[in-house]
Design an enzyme around this catalytic site. Structure first.
Site, short mmCIF file in Angstrom:
data_model
loop_
_atom_site.label_atom_id
_atom_site.label_comp_id
_atom_site.label_asym_id
_atom_site.label_seq_id
_atom_site.Cartn_x
_atom_site.Cartn_y
_atom_site.Cartn_z
N MET A 81 0.67 2.62 3.08
CA MET A 81 -0.14 3.55 2.98
C MET A 81 -1.29 3.98 4.01
SD MET A 81 0.20 4.30 -1.06
CE MET A 81 -0.55 5.85 -1.40
N HIS A 82 -2.05 5.17 3.88
CA HIS A 82 -3.41 5.29 4.30
C HIS A 82 -3.47 5.11 5.94
CE1 HIS A 82 -4.06 4.82 -0.03
NE2 HIS A 82 -3.93 3.66 -0.10
N ASP A 239 4.61 3.29 0.06
CA ASP A 239 5.29 1.79 -0.53
C ASP A 239 5.00 1.83 -1.74
OD1 ASP A 239 2.32 1.45 -0.36
OD2 ASP A 239 2.74 -0.32 0.77
#
Length: 491
Positions: A81-82, A239
């Site tokens: 992520m991110h 995830d």
């Protein structure tokens, strides 16, 4: 028989799982890549390395499961992520991807907290943190303005793999909500925030549900891999969202604990307007459900750190082999697992780890047990701050912890909740696989999960242990609160 592939693009490797629709696991493969850290606080990866890793892992998968050549129906994705990927108009990456664990964005986070704290909490349902995508975009705008002007699209890592395979630009709700540039309730990019921060709506990927088919494998890649039929590409999810999908069969009553390098406590939530910022709040991959999540940055890594420093020639089984002889509370030794600062619930990068209470009579086993207890207590502290309407009835627990029965029993006792271990511990890749089969066959995720991944072990709380852990946990909280106060005084 129809076959499906789930792909997880992690921080250090790509992992794939292939299975038939009747539940037969055909093969799993992995392919590693490296983090680039050229100066302090920087953590990057070359997106081209992901493509090479995909090609290697997928080619190996085809060798191990040759029936995929003729029977592969769909591929779906999970990913870290991110992290930020920027593409130019030709679809080429403009720079290395800036990863979720990159912390160069302190100034951008302070700006967002000063100017948009209330807005972010009301609309994005999160506070600004260095790990999220929006501060990374602002850093590029401020430090590499010419490059940002050339940006056609930004996206997350798994979405770049989807673009590579299809030529289409999409993301899903779970990854979009992790950018803190997205209206979690309306399921749309936050156009007001985009305008004020000088980010064009056209630079954002289109957002779809996690089971959406977003394209087909390009003919050139179909030929490259020797695939005999059209293969549909399903967007999948972030995830942690896919990890939850691959472990939780009943969102109303079950939660997830994951103990890998970091630790995660996750619980599903019906959409809500009120959040406090003490935890992360994101859309899930299941329509109609969001999730609350808290993170301990150094969970399994705390034990790995101790092993590397104090017992480099021993494996984990040797290191933890005598812990049953050490009483609950580790004979007064306490460990605070803040080796990287901390996320939930302190959100304090200045926190540091500590081992306290050591006296001449203590042995190494006392300290090792204190490390396991400290990680468990830290995740319990995360859970206690998540403001759940009803307590979780059962946790599904995953990661390296499942190899250690003593640690699993500790989690059951500290959380006062049943801990269940599933037969298959493939994590987010399995959740991505569920997205693939659900997109094509329409099966409910719970039915798919129970079909493919039965229960292997259960650990229930032991009443006598519960009371002794409560006392030790209270001491851990008092020490952590004190460390948090002191660290803020010395910032």
């Amino acid at each position: 028989m129809a076959c499906y592939v789930g792909v997880d693009l992690g921080t250090s490797s790509i992992k794939m799982i292939a299975a038939q629709s009747d539940g037969t696991i055909l093969a799993t493969t992995t392919s590693p890549f490296s983090i680039i850290s050229e100066q302090p606080h920087y953590s990057e990866e070359n997106p081209q390395d992901w493509l090479q890793a995909f090609d290697e892992a997928f080619s190996q998968l085809l060798l191990e499961a040759p029936e995929l050549v003729r029977d592969l129906e769909a591929i779906s994705f999970s990913g870290q992520m991110h992290s930020l990927v920027l593409l130019d108009e030709t679809g080429c990456p403009l720079r290395n991807a800036i990863l979720w664990n990159d912390t160069r964005t302190v100034a951008e986070v302070e700006f967002l907290k000063a100017q948009y704290a209330e807005h972010l909490l009301q609309v994005e349902k999160n506070i600004a943190l260095e790990g999220f995508t929006l501060p990374k975009i602002l850093w590029v705008k401020r430090n590499e303005p010419a490059l940002f002007e050339r940006t056609w699209k930004f996206m997350m890592p798994k979405d770049y793999l989807v673009y590579y395979l299809t030529g289409q630009v999409f993301t899903d709700r779970s990854d979009a909500s992790g950018t803190i540039l997205y209206d979690v309730k309306r399921h749309a990019w936050d156009e007001e925030l985009l305008r004020e921060l000088g980010i064009k709506l056209e630079q954002c990927p289109e957002v779809v549900e996690s089971v959406a088919v977003v394209g087909k494998l390009k003919p050139a890649l179909q030929e490259k891999f020797g695939i005999e039929r059209e293969v549909r590409i399903v967007i999948g999810g972030a995830d942690n969202a896919c990890g939850a999908l691959g472990n939780i069969s009943h969102p109303e009553t079950q939660g997830l604990i994951s103990v890998g390098t970091s630790g995660v406590v996750l619980a599903y939530s019906r959409p809500t307007s009120e959040v406090t910022g003490k935890y992360h709040y994101f859309n899930s991959v299941i329509s109609g459900w969001d999730y609350k999540m808290g993170v301990t940055l150094s969970a399994g890594y705390s034990l790995e750190w101790f092993r590397k420093v104090f017992a480099p020639n021993e494996d984990f089984e040797e290191l933890t082999g005598e812990l049953a002889q050490v009483p609950i509370g580790a004979n007064g030794v306490r460990f605070s697992p803040y080796l990287f600062g901390e996320r939930s619930p302190y959100f304090n990068p200045y926190l540091s780890a500590s081992i306290t209470g050591i006296r001449a009579n203590h042995r190494r086993q006392d300290i090792v047990r204190a490390v396991l207890e400290g990680v468990t207590f830290s995740l319990k502290n995360v859970y206690d701050q998540m403001e759940l309407g009803e307590a979780i009835q059962t946790f599904r627990i995953t990661g390296g912890v499942v190899k250690n029965p003593l640690w699993l029993q500790m989690f059951a006792d500290v959380f006062e909740t049943r801990m269940e271990v599933l037969a298959l511990d493939e994590g987010p890749a399995f959740g991505a696989f569920i997205c693939a089969i659900q997109a094509i066959e329409g099966s409910k995720s719970a039915e798919i999960l129970m079909k493919f991944n039965p229960l292997r072990k259960t650990f229930t709380p032991i009443k006598g242990n519960v009371e002794r852990y409560k006392e030790a946990y209270q001491g851990f909280l008092e020490q952590s609160e004190m460390q948090n106060r002191l660290s803020k005084k010395t910032e």
